[in-house]
Design an enzyme around this catalytic site. Structure first.
Site, mmCIF file in Angstrom:
data_model
loop_
_atom_site.group_PDB
_atom_site.id
_atom_site.type_symbol
_atom_site.label_atom_id
_atom_site.label_comp_id
_atom_site.label_asym_id
_atom_site.label_seq_id
_atom_site.Cartn_x
_atom_site.Cartn_y
_atom_site.Cartn_z
ATOM 1 N N TYR A 101 6.719 -1.706 15.649
ATOM 2 C CA TYR A 101 6.430 -0.584 14.754
ATOM 3 C C TYR A 101 6.787 0.728 15.455
ATOM 4 C CZ TYR A 101 3.434 -4.077 12.388
ATOM 5 O OH TYR A 101 2.933 -5.204 11.772
ATOM 6 N N PRO A 112 -3.107 -6.373 2.730
ATOM 7 C CA PRO A 112 -4.103 -6.874 1.766
ATOM 8 C C PRO A 112 -4.170 -6.035 0.494
ATOM 9 C CG PRO A 112 -5.195 -5.712 3.557
ATOM 10 C CD PRO A 112 -3.743 -5.825 3.937
ATOM 11 N N LEU A 113 -3.600 -4.827 0.551
ATOM 12 C CA LEU A 113 -3.561 -3.983 -0.647
ATOM 13 C C LEU A 113 -2.176 -4.044 -1.299
ATOM 14 C CD1 LEU A 113 -5.422 -0.901 0.922
ATOM 15 C CD2 LEU A 113 -6.392 -2.649 -0.604
ATOM 16 N N GLY A 114 -1.401 -5.048 -0.947
ATOM 17 C CA GLY A 114 -0.064 -5.176 -1.527
ATOM 18 C C GLY A 114 0.792 -3.960 -1.219
ATOM 19 N N PHE A 144 0.259 -1.111 -3.515
ATOM 20 C CA PHE A 144 0.487 -1.291 -4.962
ATOM 21 C C PHE A 144 -0.787 -1.670 -5.705
ATOM 22 C CE2 PHE A 144 1.945 -3.721 -8.699
ATOM 23 C CZ PHE A 144 2.750 -2.757 -9.289
HETATM 24 N N1 LIG Z 1 2.306 -9.503 10.698
HETATM 25 C C1 LIG Z 1 3.163 -8.867 9.935
HETATM 26 O O1 LIG Z 1 4.324 -9.271 9.796
HETATM 27 C C2 LIG Z 1 2.724 -7.610 9.229
HETATM 28 C C3 LIG Z 1 3.500 -7.077 8.173
HETATM 29 C C4 LIG Z 1 3.041 -5.926 7.533
HETATM 30 C C5 LIG Z 1 1.855 -5.329 7.944
HETATM 31 N N2 LIG Z 1 1.131 -5.855 8.971
HETATM 32 C C6 LIG Z 1 -0.147 -5.266 9.413
HETATM 33 O O2 LIG Z 1 -1.016 -5.174 8.298
HETATM 34 C C7 LIG Z 1 -1.524 -3.853 8.176
HETATM 35 C C8 LIG Z 1 -1.807 -3.517 6.724
HETATM 36 O O3 LIG Z 1 -0.700 -3.784 5.897
HETATM 37 P P1 LIG Z 1 0.186 -2.661 5.174
HETATM 38 O O4 LIG Z 1 -0.066 -1.350 5.818
HETATM 39 O O5 LIG Z 1 1.561 -3.216 5.126
HETATM 40 O O6 LIG Z 1 -0.299 -2.672 3.668
HETATM 41 P P2 LIG Z 1 -1.663 -2.437 2.884
HETATM 42 O O7 LIG Z 1 -2.797 -2.361 3.795
HETATM 43 O O8 LIG Z 1 -1.635 -3.468 1.833
HETATM 44 O O9 LIG Z 1 -1.389 -1.021 2.185
HETATM 45 C C9 LIG Z 1 -1.137 0.139 2.908
HETATM 46 C C10 LIG Z 1 -0.660 1.212 1.940
HETATM 47 O O10 LIG Z 1 -1.675 1.466 0.982
HETATM 48 C C11 LIG Z 1 -2.043 2.836 0.957
HETATM 49 N N3 LIG Z 1 -3.512 2.839 0.799
HETATM 50 C C12 LIG Z 1 -4.436 2.345 1.666
HETATM 51 N N4 LIG Z 1 -5.677 2.460 1.157
HETATM 52 C C13 LIG Z 1 -5.537 3.047 -0.040
HETATM 53 C C14 LIG Z 1 -6.458 3.428 -1.050
HETATM 54 N N5 LIG Z 1 -7.771 3.227 -0.918
HETATM 55 N N6 LIG Z 1 -5.981 4.020 -2.179
HETATM 56 C C15 LIG Z 1 -4.647 4.228 -2.337
HETATM 57 N N7 LIG Z 1 -3.710 3.874 -1.425
HETATM 58 C C16 LIG Z 1 -4.170 3.288 -0.275
HETATM 59 C C17 LIG Z 1 -1.556 3.397 2.287
HETATM 60 O O11 LIG Z 1 -1.155 4.750 2.146
HETATM 61 P P3 LIG Z 1 -1.735 5.927 3.094
HETATM 62 O O12 LIG Z 1 -1.486 5.509 4.509
HETATM 63 O O13 LIG Z 1 -0.936 7.097 2.682
HETATM 64 O O14 LIG Z 1 -3.182 6.015 2.753
HETATM 65 C C18 LIG Z 1 -0.331 2.532 2.591
HETATM 66 O O15 LIG Z 1 0.830 3.050 1.972
HETATM 67 C C19 LIG Z 1 -0.422 -2.994 8.829
HETATM 68 O O16 LIG Z 1 -0.907 -1.739 9.228
HETATM 69 C C20 LIG Z 1 0.018 -3.860 9.986
HETATM 70 O O17 LIG Z 1 -0.856 -3.672 11.072
HETATM 71 C C21 LIG Z 1 1.558 -6.995 9.600
#
Ligand SMILES: NC(=O)c1ccc[n+]([C@@H]2O[C@H](COP(=O)([O-])OP(=O)(O)OC[C@H]3O[C@@H](n4cnc5c(N)ncnc54)[C@H](OP(=O)(O)O)[C@@H]3O)[C@@H](O)[C@H]2O)c1
Length: 320
Positions: free
Chosen positions: A56, A199-201, A204
């Site tokens: 990252y 977990p929040l897609g 989305f």
């Molecule tokens: N192992 C792997 O291959 C892999 C792949 C992807 C991700 N990950 C890990 O998983 C973690 C989480 O996944 P992710 O960041 O991809 O996706 P996520 O947690 O599903 O969603 C993050 C997105 O949602 C927004 N968000 C968060 N809370 C919100 C809320 N309450 N209301 C509205 N929007 C909200 C964030 O924007 P803002 O930041 O602008 O709030 C960001 O754009 C990552 O940080 C990473 O550590 C691992």
């Protein structure tokens, strides 16, 4: 905040993923002050599981997290991942033992590491060799626990036979149910935790993204199949169904998405990502939300998502 055990590693029931503070999503270029404030607020609220990866921002995200936890290192479990950057001149995934040994030194310098994951299974390196190298790192006290990401059942079994695997991190959410069929039963049999990423897609499922408008030109979602080719519009139906449950339960869609994951079992440890304190607080509060069996039933039967969860290259890198 409640806690749970990942193969013996005690962590808060909800973690925080910090990837979006340095890479992939809109807003990554904003000042790091807000991101550091969010990480510290998370620790204040009892979040002890913080997730990043070497890839990252090419080490930048690990370094940011390292700065944020300065002085509070003992309060948190730091999880990072190796294997998508080769330090041996290979192209593509590199989980050779020599690369594992080189990668960990950088991560330790930037951050410190409790839980060390292979980021993607390397088809050219036997998993036994990789896990053997990881077991040596545990013996040397460089990392405490080991994990795999997006590993399939056979790889998980082979790895666990060499050294206990504490956690498998895979995409799992209301619109990505893939781990349920084959992976979760094996994890439960072997006593390994499941850490759902995205977990929040990718935001989305919160209902906050109803078009690509407003996303940076290089935002990863602009090229993801779930968000392109008319799929984003089709997938809005899922968000509307989640929102209906949220309205009924007095919660937000993000909280419903997380509460549904938590309801899947004690061994499920989601790591939602956000750069913002107010969203962090909203997400963490999902720990206190109890969905009714009827609501869980409705969420179990949402309209299936349109589009693959990764592009073609990303799907090919997933071990099955
Ligand atoms: N192992 C792997 O291959 C892999 C792949 C992807 C991700 N990950 C890990 O998983 C973690 C989480 O996944 P992710 O960041 O991809 O996706 P996520 O947690 O599903 O969603 C993050 C997105 O949602 C927004 N968000 C968060 N809370 C919100 C809320 N309450 N209301 C509205 N929007 C909200 C964030 O924007 P803002 O930041 O602008 O709030 C960001 O754009 C990552 O940080 C990473 O550590 C691992």
């Amino acid at each position: 905040m409640q806690t749970t055990s990942l193969g013996g590693l005690e962590v808060s029931r909800l973690g925080l993923g910090v990837m979006g503070m340095s890479a992939f999503y809109t807003g990554k270029d904003e000042s790091e002050e807000g991101s550091i404030r969010t990480i510290r607020r998370a620790i204040d609220l009892g979040v002890t599981h913080l997730d990043t990866a070497e890839v990252y921002g090419g080490g930048a995200n690990e370094a940011l997290l390292g700065r944020a936890v300065k002085g509070r290192r003992d309060e948190v479990v730091l999880a990072t991942k190796f294997g998508l950057i080769s330090h041996t001149g290979r192209s593509g995934a590199d989980s050779t033992p020599v690369n594992v040994r080189l990668a960990v030194e950088g991560s330790l310098q930037r951050l410190g590491t409790d839980l060390y994951y292979q980021h993607r299974v390397d088809p050219n390196t036997p998993i036994e060799d990789t896990v053997g190298a990881l077991a040596d790192l545990v013996t040397q006290g460089k990392v405490r626990y080991i994990g795999l990401s997006e590993a399939g059942p056979a790889t998980i079994r082979r790895a666990h036979a060499v050294h206990p695997v504490a956690a498998v991190q895979s995409e799992y959410s209301l619109w990505t149910r893939d781990p349920e069929a084959d992976v979760l039963p094996v994890l439960r049999e072997l006593g390994i935790g499941l850490v759902p990423y995205s977990p929040l897609g990718h935001g989305f499922l919160t209902g906050n993204i109803r078009s690509l408008e407003g996303l940076d030109a290089d935002d990863w979602r602009r090229t993801n199949p779930r968000f392109t080719g008319g799929n984003l519009e089709r997938n809005l139906r899922i968000v509307d169904e989640v929102r209906a449950v949220a309205t009924e339960s007095g919660a937000t869609p993000a909280q419903v998405a997380l509460a549904w994951l938590l309801a899947q079992g004690e061994d499920i440890n989601p790591i939602p990502g956000t750069r913002r304190v107010e969203r962090l607080e909203e997400n963490i509060a999902a720990d206190g939300i109890r969905l009714t069996p009827a609501q869980i039933g409705r969420l179990n039967n949402l309209t299936p998502a349109s589009g693959d969860r990764h592009d073609r290259g990303g799907m090919a890198a997933i071990d099955r």
